[in-house]
Write an enzyme that holds these catalytic residues in place. Sequence first.
Site: not given
Length: 253
Positions: A36, A57-58, A159
Amino acid sequence: MRIDGLAALVTGGGSGLGAATAAHLAALGCKVAVADINQAAAEARAATIGGIGIGCDVADAASGEVAFAAARKAHGPVRILVNCAGVGTAGRIVGRDGPLKLEAFERVIRVNLIGTFNMLRLAAAEMSDAEPLDEGERGVIVNTASIAAYEGQVGQPAYAASKGGVVGLTLPAARELARAGVRVVTIAPGLFHTPMVDGLPPEVQASLGAGIPFPARLGRPSEYAELVEHIVRNRFLNGEVIRLDGALRMPPR
């Protein structure tokens, strides 16, 4: 794929759908790494399920590599990746202050779409090098889209576009990775009881739930986690996007 004893990595695992999934997989016998952006939240969730917590941090290549290295060191090669990390920043294309800031649009795309691809590519490489299991299967990748990919509402251009990208990524990824015995499936949730919803007044939450055909309530994170379990177990599920929404179809607003 059998679940007990396998190594799993769950992004966005510090809260919401990710936290529920991490707990569910751990209860099934998985060795779970919780990743996360909020490292404290990841470590807190991991402490309750007997896993490890990783700050990640993906959308950052190096951060993703560090997360996989930490998970691999603790549990062995990752066999299950569940991508739950995401942001839901709203904003009209043209609002009261003019056009939507490009940086705002870019951030949502970067986290939701690029972040998903970043972790998927790293998982695919690791799984492809792992020893095959039953029927030659080496791993399962579960991504999270949204019904906004199909029925994006006013104020959701970033989004909806990001989640539409995740939907579009699913089939080509599954086709390419099939030769390595790695499956890719995406879940497109509807309205769920997550931290974003927790901040709304109770009457608003009740109104949102009442608009869902059946059951007339918000989805439970545990129901998302149960679908992840089924996807992992069912070897014939591949290259598909599954709506999990109680038959909801979002209106324009």
